[in-house]
Design a protein around this motif. Structure first.
Motif, short mmCIF file in Angstrom:
data_model
loop_
_atom_site.label_atom_id
_atom_site.label_comp_id
_atom_site.label_asym_id
_atom_site.label_seq_id
_atom_site.Cartn_x
_atom_site.Cartn_y
_atom_site.Cartn_z
N GLY A 523 80.11 50.70 11.80
CA GLY A 523 79.37 50.45 13.02
C GLY A 523 78.42 51.58 13.36
N TYR A 524 77.68 51.38 14.45
CA TYR A 524 76.71 52.40 14.87
C TYR A 524 76.44 52.24 16.36
CZ TYR A 524 73.48 48.47 14.73
OH TYR A 524 72.89 47.26 14.95
N ARG A 525 75.89 53.30 16.91
CA ARG A 525 75.43 53.29 18.29
C ARG A 525 74.01 53.81 18.30
NH1 ARG A 525 77.83 57.37 22.86
NH2 ARG A 525 76.33 56.92 24.53
N ARG A 526 73.09 53.06 18.85
CA ARG A 526 71.68 53.46 18.89
C ARG A 526 71.49 54.49 20.00
NH1 ARG A 526 66.67 49.40 20.36
NH2 ARG A 526 65.04 50.32 19.00
N LEU A 527 71.02 55.67 19.62
CA LEU A 527 70.86 56.76 20.59
C LEU A 527 69.40 57.09 20.87
CD1 LEU A 527 73.64 59.26 19.42
CD2 LEU A 527 73.76 57.51 21.20
N GLY A 528 68.50 56.75 19.97
CA GLY A 528 67.10 57.09 20.17
C GLY A 528 66.20 56.16 19.40
N GLY A 641 69.30 54.10 28.51
CA GLY A 641 70.35 54.88 27.86
C GLY A 641 69.95 55.49 26.53
N LEU A 642 68.67 55.39 26.14
CA LEU A 642 68.20 55.92 24.87
C LEU A 642 67.19 57.03 25.11
CD1 LEU A 642 67.47 52.59 22.93
CD2 LEU A 642 69.59 53.91 22.93
N TRP A 643 67.12 57.95 24.16
CA TRP A 643 66.01 58.91 24.12
C TRP A 643 64.86 58.24 23.37
CZ3 TRP A 643 65.73 63.01 27.04
CH2 TRP A 643 66.91 63.61 27.51
N VAL A 644 63.69 58.20 24.00
CA VAL A 644 62.55 57.48 23.44
C VAL A 644 61.36 58.42 23.30
CG1 VAL A 644 61.01 55.49 23.68
CG2 VAL A 644 63.37 55.36 24.55
N TYR A 645 60.81 58.47 22.11
CA TYR A 645 59.59 59.24 21.85
C TYR A 645 58.38 58.40 22.26
CZ TYR A 645 55.58 60.75 18.99
OH TYR A 645 54.33 61.11 18.56
#
Length: 753
Positions: A523-528, A641-645
């Protein structure tokens, strides 16, 4: 039998079939006075050895530590038998088929002793294009079934003459159990328009020398060949292939000639001379005789050394570097059928140099850059790779839509097929189906599960729909990218996955491509992620970097800052604006690859891709030789909830840089993305705690970016990994899918919270 002697059974694992391993074992055993036998059983080699324990220990160390390449022993499982044998004779026995994992031997380049024979007028195989021995020659491309013996290969149709049979059965001969063994009396023959043998070869040499384009039948498929120093010949080849700008590979006779065309350091020399003989991308030397049309606008050239006796003969007789490229038209798979070659290549070339040995499995040339495989094919595939989590059930992983490969996972091994290509045309789909069947046939496995991408329009996903739903395992595209890297390196803990590529369907049904994940195999969790942008026209924007530039001007995700300056309005820009405003065929994507495309267009480097990734390749090429320089302005934002460039400040500064040279701007853009990546990884690490980073996705074929990110993160104490034996592009997706499926089937779950 002398007192104290024992008999042991050794099961030898590794690359030990089709590589001259059994003859080597025979020689060592005979020299040490060990009795017994060696044979192929299933996917392994089994040795029964009788001698004093001290002698057996020496025998064991020699086999384990001193086996000459290309054979490679991974381990030897030893069992002492209760009833010792009494014979001091050591023999090589016939192979035995057995259920269980099997090894398909890879094709091997012509060895030095065979090459010496090829050009020795006194040798009976002088100038014979199909000579080989137990340590070289075709393997995977001629195998019909396993275990690997002559009767189960394409050579079965060529009965050995008495002299070849004598060599084949002589344990002291270099050709002992060389399955493709042949000579001019009993083996395959060249052909050209009714001519055979030396006359056929001479006709091809004359045609190429006169500036013609010739189709030749290589090891893993037909190839198109022309004089690499002739501008008109190279231009003609481009017309034949419908290949406007994509670079060609150049074959040179030896390392000395390679060093005359490119900068060849020690590691590059070892890659060029390896038994796999990959195409290696190297910095060009200025002022060489090779036509500038071979790799236009690029600072690198793809070089490789001859991998078969036929290639050696062509280079020797012509005395110049040759363009040697896949024998296909446009994006079709490499041609392997003689009939198809006559129909498709015959009308557009000046002749076909064929032969009568069938190619049973297509296998294109492998491509390597900076020590990392970009295309895994001849010389590497289908060599198995270890899985970090053994699969309790067999799994067929079907790969992606572009650069497709398939992978069959059985136990702790995964066998990746040779490169198949892009599944956009009927020929490629047929190659996909054939390769899938052959891989299963080779390994004698009926897969119990299949793993596939999420995208419903991929042919590989459509193929998976033929399976019962309970036997299908869907794997998100970018999770597969980073899992492939982690699996190759045996990562066994949660890791930070950075997946930068063109496009892939996310689990939220949007198009991803600039992703930072905290992941395990299950599994994974999207952080950015990268900021989203409109993709005006969908697939049209993928082909048109100038469309992507308009997408950023009109449809970049809004973070409250000033928008980009508007271009002078044209008919197309007005159409694109309306499409974006009305949300007509303009899906949003967070793709890093599409950002590289847009910047290439903004800098005037590429408005339309003539091949996949051209804009990004030209952008990296433009930065070649430039110092790193100062990054452009960039911002990270928190959203959902994500870091976005947010790339808009970066693009605004780039567009406002006035008369700054394009190379300088390209270098600064690379520095910006590297710095952004480090920042995103640092935030992900603060959240998830991991200090292991896996870089995956086609954007990381960019060596400048990969090196910069790796150096910066390593300096901060991170462990940074990327694909080496498995491509980071979509060619590695099937391996990542297999690793994920294997872990899921074990029921092992690791939290990514």
């Amino acid at each position: 039998m002398p007192g104290g002697d024992v008999t042991q059974r050794w099961e030898v694992h590794g690359a030990v079939q089709g590589v001259g391993f059994r003859p080597y074992v025979h020689r060592v055993a005979t020299a040490l006075g060990v009795g017994g036998e060696v044979r192929n059983i299933g996917g392994h080699v089994v040795i029964t050895a009788s001698a004093h324990p001290d002698v057996l220990a020496r025998f064991h160390r020699t086999i384990l530590d001193r086996t000459p390449p290309p054979a490679m022993v991974e381990r030897i499982d030893v069992t002492t038998l209760k009833s010792p044998r009494k014979s001091r004779r050591f023999s090589v026995r016939d192979s035995v088929s057995r259920a269980g994992p099997r090894i398909v031997p890879v094709d091997l380049t012509t060895c030095a002793p065979c090459l010496e024979e090829l050009f020795d007028p006194a040798d009976r195989r002088y100038r014979y294009p199909f000579l080989n021995c137990s340590r070289c020659g075709p393997r995977a491309t001629i195998v019909e079934q396993l275990p690997y013996d002559r009767v189960r290969t394409a050579m079965n149709r060529f009965p050995m003459c008495d002299r070849c049979a004598g060599e084949y059965h002589d344990p002291t001969d270099r050709r002992f159990h060389a399955e493709p063994i042949a000579c001019p009396r009993c083996g395959p023959r060249l052909s050209w328009a009714g001519r055979t043998g030396e006359e056929a070869l001479a006709a091809a040499v004359t045609t190429i020398g006169d500036g013609g384009v010739v189709a030749i039948k290589g090891i893993g498929g037909y190839q198109l060949v022309c004089d690499a120093t002739n501008d008109q010949a190279v231009g003609r080849l481009r017309a034949v292939k419908h290949r406007r700008g994509k670079p060609f590979a150049v074959m040179v006779a030896d390392l000395r000639e390679a060093a005359g065309q490119a900068v060849v350091d020690g590691p590059a020399a070892r890659r060029l001379e390896s038994v796999a003989r990959p195409i290696v991308l190297l910095p060009k030397r200025p002022g060489t005789a090779v036509s500038g049309a071979v790799a236009p606008r690029l600072p690198e050239i793809g070089l490789f050394l001859p991998n078969s006796p036929l290639h050696h003969l062509l280079l020797h007789d012509l005395g110049r570097p040759l363009v040697v490229t896949s024998g296909n038209l446009a994006d079709e798979p490499i041609t392997v059928s003689d009939e198809h070659a006559r129909a498709s290549l015959g009308p557009v070339t000046d002749g076909i140099l064929g032969h009568d040995r069938p190619i049973l499995t297509r296998n294109d040339d492998s491509v390597m850059r900076a020590g990392r495989l970009i295309r895994r094919a001849r010389g590497y595939a289908p060599d198995p790779l270890a899985l970090p989590v053994p699969s309790p059930r067999s799994v067929l992983a079907l790969g992606a839509h572009l650069k497709n490969t398939v992978t069959l996972a059985v136990g702790d091994r995964a066998v990746i097929s040779p490169h198949i290509g892009d599944l956009a045309k009927a020929g490629s789909v047929d190659a996909f189906e054939r390769t899938t069947r052959r891989l299963c046939h080779w390994l004698d496995v009926t897969p119990e599960f299949c793993a596939h991408d999420l995208h419903p329009r991929y042919h590989s996903t459509s193929h998976a729909a033929n399976w019962p739903s309970e036997r299908r395992i869907a794997v998100q595209h970018h999770h597969a990218h980073v899992a492939a890297v982690a699996a190759e390196h045996g990562v066994d803990e949660p890791f930070i996955g950075v997946a930068y590529d063109g496009l892939g369907l996310g689990d939220d049904n949007t198009l991803w491509g600039g992703e930072v994940l905290l992941a395990t195999y299950t599994g994974y969790r999207r952080l950015g992620r990268f900021g989203r942008v409109a993709l005006p026209g969908g697939d049209v924007a993928v082909r048109r970097p100038d469309r992507m530039a308009l997408g950023y001007r009109f449809g970049a995700e809004d973070f409250g800052a000033d928008r980009l300056p508007q271009p002078p309005e044209t008919r197309e820009s007005a159409l694109v604006r309306r499409m974006i405003e009305r949300r007509v065929n303009s899906p949003l994507t967070s793709s890093a690859g599409r950002l590289f495309d847009a910047v290439a267009a903004m800098l005037g480097l590429c408005d339309e891709n003539s091949y996949e990734g051209e804009a990004a390749i030209l952008l990296e090429a433009a930065a070649s030789g430039e110092p790193t320089g100062d990054p452009f302005t960039w911002n990270l934002h928190r959203r959902d909830g994500l870091w976005v460039y947010d790339p808009v400040p970066t693009l605004r500064e780039l567009l406002g840089s006035g008369d700054s040279p394009v190379p300088r701007l390209a270098a600064r853009f690379h520095a910006t993305i590297a710095e952004v990546t480090v920042a995103l990884v640092s935030e992900a690490s603060a959240t998830g705690g991991s200090r292991t980073v896996c870089l995956g996705g086609g954007v990381f074929q960019n060596d400048r970016l990969t090196t910069s990110v790796t150096d910066s993160l390593t300096g901060l104490g991170f462990r940074v990994l990327t694909g080496e034996r498995v491509p980071v592009n979509d060619g590695g997706i099937s391996f990542g899918q297999a690793a994920v499926a294997a872990a899921l089937l074990t029921g092992r779950s690791t939290s990514c919270a």
